[in-house]
Design a protein around this motif. Structure first.
Motif, mmCIF file in Angstrom:
data_model
loop_
_atom_site.group_PDB
_atom_site.id
_atom_site.type_symbol
_atom_site.label_atom_id
_atom_site.label_comp_id
_atom_site.label_asym_id
_atom_site.label_seq_id
_atom_site.Cartn_x
_atom_site.Cartn_y
_atom_site.Cartn_z
ATOM 1 N N GLY A 306 3.693 -11.917 18.505
ATOM 2 C CA GLY A 306 3.898 -12.463 19.851
ATOM 3 C C GLY A 306 2.589 -12.738 20.565
ATOM 4 O O GLY A 306 2.458 -13.739 21.283
ATOM 5 N N ARG A 307 1.606 -11.862 20.375
ATOM 6 C CA ARG A 307 0.299 -12.068 21.000
ATOM 7 C C ARG A 307 -0.361 -13.328 20.458
ATOM 8 O O ARG A 307 -0.971 -14.101 21.211
ATOM 9 C CB ARG A 307 -0.601 -10.863 20.762
ATOM 10 C CG ARG A 307 -0.110 -9.575 21.392
ATOM 11 C CD ARG A 307 -1.033 -8.423 21.058
ATOM 12 N NE ARG A 307 -2.196 -8.438 21.927
ATOM 13 C CZ ARG A 307 -3.430 -8.141 21.541
ATOM 14 N NH1 ARG A 307 -3.671 -7.873 20.273
ATOM 15 N NH2 ARG A 307 -4.420 -8.154 22.407
ATOM 16 N N LEU A 308 -0.262 -13.538 19.168
ATOM 17 C CA LEU A 308 -0.881 -14.721 18.565
ATOM 18 C C LEU A 308 -0.200 -16.000 19.046
ATOM 19 O O LEU A 308 -0.866 -16.992 19.362
ATOM 20 C CB LEU A 308 -0.823 -14.619 17.046
ATOM 21 C CG LEU A 308 -1.691 -13.514 16.424
ATOM 22 C CD1 LEU A 308 -1.393 -13.368 14.938
ATOM 23 C CD2 LEU A 308 -3.167 -13.794 16.651
ATOM 24 N N LEU A 309 1.122 -15.999 19.104
ATOM 25 C CA LEU A 309 1.839 -17.173 19.605
ATOM 26 C C LEU A 309 1.488 -17.443 21.065
ATOM 27 O O LEU A 309 1.289 -18.599 21.472
ATOM 28 C CB LEU A 309 3.348 -16.968 19.460
ATOM 29 C CG LEU A 309 3.916 -17.069 18.046
ATOM 30 C CD1 LEU A 309 5.361 -16.597 18.017
ATOM 31 C CD2 LEU A 309 3.829 -18.510 17.530
ATOM 32 N N ALA A 323 1.853 -27.822 26.241
ATOM 33 C CA ALA A 323 2.099 -26.945 25.088
ATOM 34 C C ALA A 323 3.597 -26.641 25.010
ATOM 35 O O ALA A 323 3.999 -25.482 24.921
ATOM 36 C CB ALA A 323 1.291 -25.663 25.204
ATOM 37 N N ARG A 324 4.403 -27.681 25.031
ATOM 38 C CA ARG A 324 5.848 -27.480 25.137
ATOM 39 C C ARG A 324 6.401 -26.643 23.995
ATOM 40 O O ARG A 324 7.072 -25.631 24.213
ATOM 41 C CB ARG A 324 6.551 -28.842 25.168
ATOM 42 C CG ARG A 324 8.046 -28.746 25.458
ATOM 43 C CD ARG A 324 8.709 -30.103 25.393
ATOM 44 N NE ARG A 324 10.091 -30.036 25.817
ATOM 45 C CZ ARG A 324 11.034 -30.869 25.414
ATOM 46 N NH1 ARG A 324 10.725 -31.840 24.566
ATOM 47 N NH2 ARG A 324 12.263 -30.758 25.851
ATOM 48 N N LYS A 325 6.117 -27.047 22.755
ATOM 49 C CA LYS A 325 6.708 -26.310 21.639
ATOM 50 C C LYS A 325 6.045 -24.951 21.462
ATOM 51 O O LYS A 325 6.698 -23.975 21.103
ATOM 52 C CB LYS A 325 6.634 -27.131 20.358
ATOM 53 C CG LYS A 325 5.259 -27.269 19.733
ATOM 54 C CD LYS A 325 5.316 -28.107 18.459
ATOM 55 C CE LYS A 325 3.962 -28.176 17.781
ATOM 56 N NZ LYS A 325 3.962 -29.073 16.617
ATOM 57 N N GLU A 326 4.722 -24.878 21.729
ATOM 58 C CA GLU A 326 4.027 -23.601 21.595
ATOM 59 C C GLU A 326 4.562 -22.575 22.594
ATOM 60 O O GLU A 326 4.752 -21.402 22.251
ATOM 61 C CB GLU A 326 2.527 -23.799 21.795
ATOM 62 C CG GLU A 326 1.826 -24.563 20.680
ATOM 63 C CD GLU A 326 1.942 -26.071 20.823
ATOM 64 O OE1 GLU A 326 1.417 -26.780 19.944
ATOM 65 O OE2 GLU A 326 2.539 -26.551 21.816
ATOM 66 N N VAL A 327 4.821 -23.024 23.839
ATOM 67 C CA VAL A 327 5.371 -22.123 24.846
ATOM 68 C C VAL A 327 6.784 -21.712 24.467
ATOM 69 O O VAL A 327 7.160 -20.536 24.615
ATOM 70 C CB VAL A 327 5.327 -22.785 26.235
ATOM 71 C CG1 VAL A 327 6.127 -21.972 27.249
ATOM 72 C CG2 VAL A 327 3.886 -22.939 26.709
ATOM 73 N N LYS A 331 7.992 -17.942 23.939
ATOM 74 C CA LYS A 331 9.054 -17.420 24.810
ATOM 75 C C LYS A 331 10.169 -16.774 24.000
ATOM 76 O O LYS A 331 10.643 -15.671 24.318
ATOM 77 C CB LYS A 331 9.610 -18.562 25.658
ATOM 78 C CG LYS A 331 10.842 -18.247 26.499
ATOM 79 C CD LYS A 331 10.573 -17.246 27.591
ATOM 80 C CE LYS A 331 11.726 -17.145 28.575
ATOM 81 N NZ LYS A 331 13.022 -16.817 28.002
ATOM 82 N N VAL A 332 10.619 -17.419 22.931
ATOM 83 C CA VAL A 332 11.692 -16.867 22.096
ATOM 84 C C VAL A 332 11.220 -15.588 21.409
ATOM 85 O O VAL A 332 11.898 -14.556 21.431
ATOM 86 C CB VAL A 332 12.158 -17.901 21.053
ATOM 87 C CG1 VAL A 332 13.125 -17.258 20.055
ATOM 88 C CG2 VAL A 332 12.831 -19.082 21.737
ATOM 89 N N ALA A 333 10.055 -15.642 20.794
ATOM 90 C CA ALA A 333 9.566 -14.509 20.018
ATOM 91 C C ALA A 333 9.288 -13.289 20.897
ATOM 92 O O ALA A 333 9.661 -12.164 20.555
ATOM 93 C CB ALA A 333 8.307 -14.902 19.251
#
Length: 399
Positions: A306-309, A323-327, A331-333
């Motif tokens: 989660g920290r890396l994402l 950063a739509r997909k990255e966020v 958020k999910v993880a």
């Protein structure tokens, strides 16, 4: 790829860690410091905020010219995680929702005169704000552009607002409101953002909605608009850009949730780790049992993922502002791992974890909302599926 922090950011991180340890955790541990909604009492909060400002740890997300510290999003990620170690951490530094997201939005898009009137008091901590979008069915939830029912109709130089909103975080204690309302039936440009004050007539709080978890200051409220008049000068951005304003706000606000949740996740394992190191069973400390080690190791690994994402999404926002997909991935993880971390900690602490002798049960109830706020996990997975269909193999591109 370099994951090290700059000397300036590392200094902020260390000072925030020390501040939380020295000043915030003792307040958290004091039963008399809580209000009736299981949040920090206003007088105790005011004292913490005064200390944070005196130590130059105030409003990290805002530019220095406006009274903040001017940290980039990657710097916020490292520091918000440290704040998140305490349930009272973020609000002590003026980095808690919904003010956090509202300040970021206003700083990005408001006119200079609007910043002076609507943003500056929030940065200074003189008042709180609220973001008013979600509606009861059949109104807007995850699809505001297509389903919003609250309308603002132009009459001369004023907008007349009628409709109903609910689960509006912080509404009971807020003075400044950012309202999203329908101004046309255009599917993409049908919404507009407005600013209004708590003292303006034509609206009211119907109720503070009871929830299963502890609440932010001001609760989660149901609101009725019945003829609220908003001068056109208090429109935020252009007519039809309400959905854009929402996306600008949520893009960073969703990620700052993740930053704080990572701090809470680490705190849960910290509590569990201390307990299993002392508690004996079957001739050995719990920490020496392989099953316990597997549980802690799995939770620790999820937190690091989660920290890396989160940091990658922060890096992308600093680079491009998008950063739509990255966020969505973060958020999910992180929503999932927050629940897993505190659930693991409660299981390891046994009855003590389930009791109010630790903060774990507070975090557990709070954690359940993580998969709902700022977009349900299912909606974010749908966003990721759409991005995958659009980008194909480039979905996983570097940089």
């Amino acid at each position: 790829m370099d994951f090290s922090l700059s000397p300036e950011i590392e200094d902020y991180r260390r000072r925030i860690r020390a501040f939380v340890e020295t000043h915030v955790l003792p307040v958290e541990a004091d039963p008399t410091a809580y209000d009736e909604h299981e949040n920090i009492r206003e007088d105790r909060l005011a004292a913490l905020r005064q200390k944070a400002r005196a130590e130059g740890l105030w409003a990290l997300q805002m530019p220095k010219a406006l009274g903040g510290q001017g940290l980039p999003v990657t710097g916020m990620a490292a520091c918000y995680e440290e704040m998140g170690r305490s349930i009272f951490g973020a609000v002590a530094f003026n980095c808690a929702p919904p003010d956090d997201g509202n300040m970021i939005l206003l700083e990005k898009v408001a006119r200079p005169d609007q910043k002076e009137r609507w943003l500056k008091p929030i940065i200074e901590g003189r008042l709180r704000s609220s973001f008013v979008m979600t509606e009861p069915a059949p109104g807007s939830g995850s699809d505001p552009g297509g389903m919003m029912l609250t309308r603002a109709e132009k009459k001369g130089d004023r907008w007349i607002v009628r409709g109903r909103k609910w689960f509006i975080t912080g509404a009971e204690g807020a003075q400044h409101f950012i309202l999203i309302a329908r101004t046309s039936d255009d599917p993409r440009r049908g919404l507009t953002a407005f600013l209004h004050h708590a003292k303006d007539p034509g609206w009211r709080i119907l109720r503070r909605i009871p929830i299963m978890g502890p609440e932010e200051h001001g609760g989660h409220c149901e609101i009725e608009y019945d003829g609220l008049e908003i001068p056109d000068e208090n429109r935020l951005m252009e007519v039809g850009e309400g959905l854009k304003a929402t996306q600008i706000r949520l893009n960073t606000a969703r990620l700052t949730h993740c930053m704080r949740w990572l701090g809470l996740s680490k705190r849960a394992l910290e509590i569990a780790g201390a307990y299993v190191a002392e508690r004996q069973a079957f001739g050995a400390a719990l920490k020496d049992h392989e099953s316990v080690q597997m549980m802690l190791g799995a939770a620790a690994m999820e937190i690091e993922i989660g920290r890396l994402l989160t940091m990658k999404a922060a890096w992308q926002l600093d680079r491009t502002g998008k950063a739509r997909k990255e966020v969505s991935m973060a958020k999910v993880a992180v929503a999932d791992l927050l629940h897993k971390s505190v659930d693991t900690a409660i299981q390891l602490c046994g009855a003590k974890g389930y009791s109010k002798d630790t903060i774990l049960e507070w975090i557990y109830r709070y954690a359940r909302q993580a998969r709902l706020v700022d977009g349900a996990s299912e909606v974010h997975r749908m966003v990721l599926s759409q991005e995958l269909a659009k980008e194909g193999r480039d979905f996983w591109r570097w940089g």
